[in-house]
Design a protein around this motif. Sequence first.
Motif, PDB file in Angstrom:
ATOM      1  N   ASN A 179      47.107  -8.838 -24.144  1.00  0.00           N
ATOM      2  CA  ASN A 179      46.719  -9.149 -22.715  1.00  0.00           C
ATOM      3  C   ASN A 179      47.618  -8.640 -21.715  1.00  0.00           C
ATOM      4  OD1 ASN A 179      44.505 -10.376 -20.750  1.00  0.00           O
ATOM      5  ND2 ASN A 179      46.102 -11.442 -20.237  1.00  0.00           N
ATOM      6  N   LYS A 180      48.958  -8.570 -21.947  1.00  0.00           N
ATOM      7  CA  LYS A 180      49.974  -8.304 -20.975  1.00  0.00           C
ATOM      8  C   LYS A 180      50.410  -6.931 -21.081  1.00  0.00           C
ATOM      9  CE  LYS A 180      54.592  -9.519 -19.472  1.00  0.00           C
ATOM     10  NZ  LYS A 180      55.563 -10.637 -19.623  1.00  0.00           N
ATOM     11  N   THR A 181      50.592  -6.471 -22.385  1.00  0.00           N
ATOM     12  CA  THR A 181      50.968  -4.950 -22.441  1.00  0.00           C
ATOM     13  C   THR A 181      50.079  -3.787 -22.886  1.00  0.00           C
ATOM     14  OG1 THR A 181      51.298  -5.225 -24.992  1.00  0.00           O
ATOM     15  CG2 THR A 181      53.197  -6.025 -23.472  1.00  0.00           C
ATOM     16  N   LYS A 182      48.491  -4.085 -23.127  1.00  0.00           N
ATOM     17  CA  LYS A 182      47.634  -3.431 -23.508  1.00  0.00           C
ATOM     18  C   LYS A 182      47.926  -2.100 -24.569  1.00  0.00           C
ATOM     19  CE  LYS A 182      45.003  -5.151 -20.210  1.00  0.00           C
ATOM     20  NZ  LYS A 182      45.827  -6.375 -19.856  1.00  0.00           N
ATOM     21  N   PRO A 183      48.237  -2.640 -25.642  1.00  0.00           N
ATOM     22  CA  PRO A 183      48.635  -1.757 -26.691  1.00  0.00           C
ATOM     23  C   PRO A 183      47.537  -0.841 -26.977  1.00  0.00           C
ATOM     24  CG  PRO A 183      48.206  -3.811 -27.802  1.00  0.00           C
ATOM     25  CD  PRO A 183      48.354  -3.960 -26.218  1.00  0.00           C
ATOM     26  N   GLU A 184      47.582   0.262 -27.528  1.00  0.00           N
ATOM     27  CA  GLU A 184      46.407   1.133 -27.945  1.00  0.00           C
ATOM     28  C   GLU A 184      45.995   0.941 -29.404  1.00  0.00           C
ATOM     29  OE1 GLU A 184      48.165   5.114 -26.428  1.00  0.00           O
ATOM     30  OE2 GLU A 184      49.484   3.698 -26.163  1.00  0.00           O
ATOM     31  N   SER A 216      39.656  -3.883 -22.658  1.00  0.00           N
ATOM     32  CA  SER A 216      39.831  -2.429 -22.848  1.00  0.00           C
ATOM     33  C   SER A 216      39.762  -2.079 -24.105  1.00  0.00           C
ATOM     34  CB  SER A 216      41.166  -2.385 -21.942  1.00  0.00           C
ATOM     35  OG  SER A 216      41.292  -2.808 -20.723  1.00  0.00           O
ATOM     36  N   PRO A 217      39.302  -0.741 -24.214  1.00  0.00           N
ATOM     37  CA  PRO A 217      39.111  -0.161 -25.782  1.00  0.00           C
ATOM     38  C   PRO A 217      40.661  -0.187 -26.362  1.00  0.00           C
ATOM     39  CG  PRO A 217      38.652   1.428 -23.937  1.00  0.00           C
ATOM     40  CD  PRO A 217      39.197   0.475 -23.229  1.00  0.00           C
ATOM     41  N   VAL A 218      40.438  -0.785 -27.640  1.00  0.00           N
ATOM     42  CA  VAL A 218      41.730  -0.904 -28.598  1.00  0.00           C
ATOM     43  C   VAL A 218      41.349  -0.590 -29.673  1.00  0.00           C
ATOM     44  CG1 VAL A 218      41.386  -3.482 -28.651  1.00  0.00           C
ATOM     45  CG2 VAL A 218      43.789  -2.427 -29.047  1.00  0.00           C
ATOM     46  N   ASN A 219      42.212   0.020 -30.634  1.00  0.00           N
ATOM     47  CA  ASN A 219      41.927   0.294 -32.128  1.00  0.00           C
ATOM     48  C   ASN A 219      42.644  -0.937 -32.949  1.00  0.00           C
ATOM     49  OD1 ASN A 219      40.460   2.948 -32.105  1.00  0.00           O
ATOM     50  ND2 ASN A 219      42.357   3.438 -31.045  1.00  0.00           N
ATOM     51  N   VAL A 220      41.643  -1.517 -33.599  1.00  0.00           N
ATOM     52  CA  VAL A 220      42.395  -2.862 -34.642  1.00  0.00           C
ATOM     53  C   VAL A 220      42.424  -2.374 -35.970  1.00  0.00           C
ATOM     54  CG1 VAL A 220      42.231  -5.152 -34.920  1.00  0.00           C
ATOM     55  CG2 VAL A 220      41.793  -4.396 -32.661  1.00  0.00           C
ATOM     56  N   ILE A 221      43.599  -2.630 -36.531  1.00  0.00           N
ATOM     57  CA  ILE A 221      43.598  -2.509 -37.801  1.00  0.00           C
ATOM     58  C   ILE A 221      43.802  -3.801 -38.531  1.00  0.00           C
ATOM     59  CG2 ILE A 221      44.648  -1.609 -39.988  1.00  0.00           C
ATOM     60  CD1 ILE A 221      45.656   0.691 -38.013  1.00  0.00           C
ATOM     61  N   VAL A 222      42.941  -4.717 -39.340  1.00  0.00           N
ATOM     62  CA  VAL A 222      43.039  -5.792 -39.765  1.00  0.00           C
ATOM     63  C   VAL A 222      43.547  -5.461 -41.202  1.00  0.00           C
ATOM     64  CG1 VAL A 222      41.641  -7.871 -40.738  1.00  0.00           C
ATOM     65  CG2 VAL A 222      41.081  -6.627 -38.707  1.00  0.00           C
ATOM     66  N   ILE A 223      44.652  -6.451 -41.460  1.00  0.00           N
ATOM     67  CA  ILE A 223      45.285  -6.583 -42.798  1.00  0.00           C
ATOM     68  C   ILE A 223      45.230  -7.956 -43.459  1.00  0.00           C
ATOM     69  CG2 ILE A 223      46.828  -4.854 -42.244  1.00  0.00           C
ATOM     70  CD1 ILE A 223      48.918  -6.752 -41.776  1.00  0.00           C
ATOM     71  N   THR A 224      45.006  -7.953 -44.679  1.00  0.00           N
ATOM     72  CA  THR A 224      44.862  -9.220 -45.428  1.00  0.00           C
ATOM     73  C   THR A 224      45.100  -9.093 -47.065  1.00  0.00           C
ATOM     74  OG1 THR A 224      43.398 -11.032 -45.898  1.00  0.00           O
ATOM     75  CG2 THR A 224      42.213  -9.012 -45.877  1.00  0.00           C
ATOM     76  N   GLY A 225      45.457 -10.138 -47.690  1.00  0.00           N
ATOM     77  CA  GLY A 225      45.387 -10.096 -48.978  1.00  0.00           C
ATOM     78  C   GLY A 225      44.272 -10.719 -49.803  1.00  0.00           C
TER      79      GLY A 225
END
Length: 306
Positions: A67-72, A98-107
């Motif tokens: 919310n603070k840094t707005k990562p891409e 805002s648009p953001v690309n998310v990569i979800v990781i899990t086992g």
Amino acid sequence: MLQSALEIDRPVAQPEIIEFRSAHQAPRMLIADDDPCVLRLLADHCARMGFSVDTACNGIQALLKANKTKPEIIVIDVNMPEVDGLSACAHLLGPDRSPVNVIVITGSRDRETLERCEGFGAYYARKGPNFWSDLESALLEIQPRMAGQILQCNMPEAVPVRLRPRVLLVDDDDDINRLLSTRLGKCGIDVAYAPDAAHGLRMAAREEPAVIVTDYFMPNGDALYFLTRLRTSQATARIPVIVLSGRQLNEVTVQDLKRTIHGRPGACHILAKSGDTSVLFETLRKFCGFEPASIEPMFRQSRLPR
């Protein structure tokens, strides 16, 4: 709780500013995982690729930082304390965000998890033999202009990403270690075991546990000695430590365990070994994302041996 936490960090509305990013400015990436070993591997590898990396160790911290840094790009684990990765995705990928690309990781191999990721429009990388290639493929699709840097920093598949967070148990009582190892295993937590402080110090540096649970009274050094030695090493300086004791500790000892050591935190919790194990497991839940909540009632039926 989630809403109130986010409102605290929400910036005051300002006139819209269009930011022109230099071609040499690294894309911002936030990586969130409750396993410190995985977090370090990911942060180091992605920084070498050329990303500007920030990290978070739980879901609430991830949401506040995002919310603070707005990562891409956000790389986020599914099972985390406070707020799980999929709940975070639901917030981060909402229509008013805002648009953001998310990569979800899990086992996890759970099909429902994969379908939810696809529903969010998120990328997916499963912890296991193909993790690094899955992550690389997602990053190439998100940032094709960085293909040269990403491919040049190819991570050998021989460097494993462990599937689950790890707890280190340090206690000379085999019965306690068997009980806790069994219960933690059923919660989706890996367990490492050390019979005394000397072995515990070596294993803490090697295993990079998410949290350490140690008995107070042990051969070859009590919990205060163990904690002091942990805080003198950069590798183990900030691992959370929970102290268990089957005997009542006096106030001076309690304060010594909790005090700052070499500018680093002391014990985060001191619990009675004879207490209901649900207290210990609820404390551990603050540091590790548990998977099967359905087995929680069994903890309340179990007591640690005295």
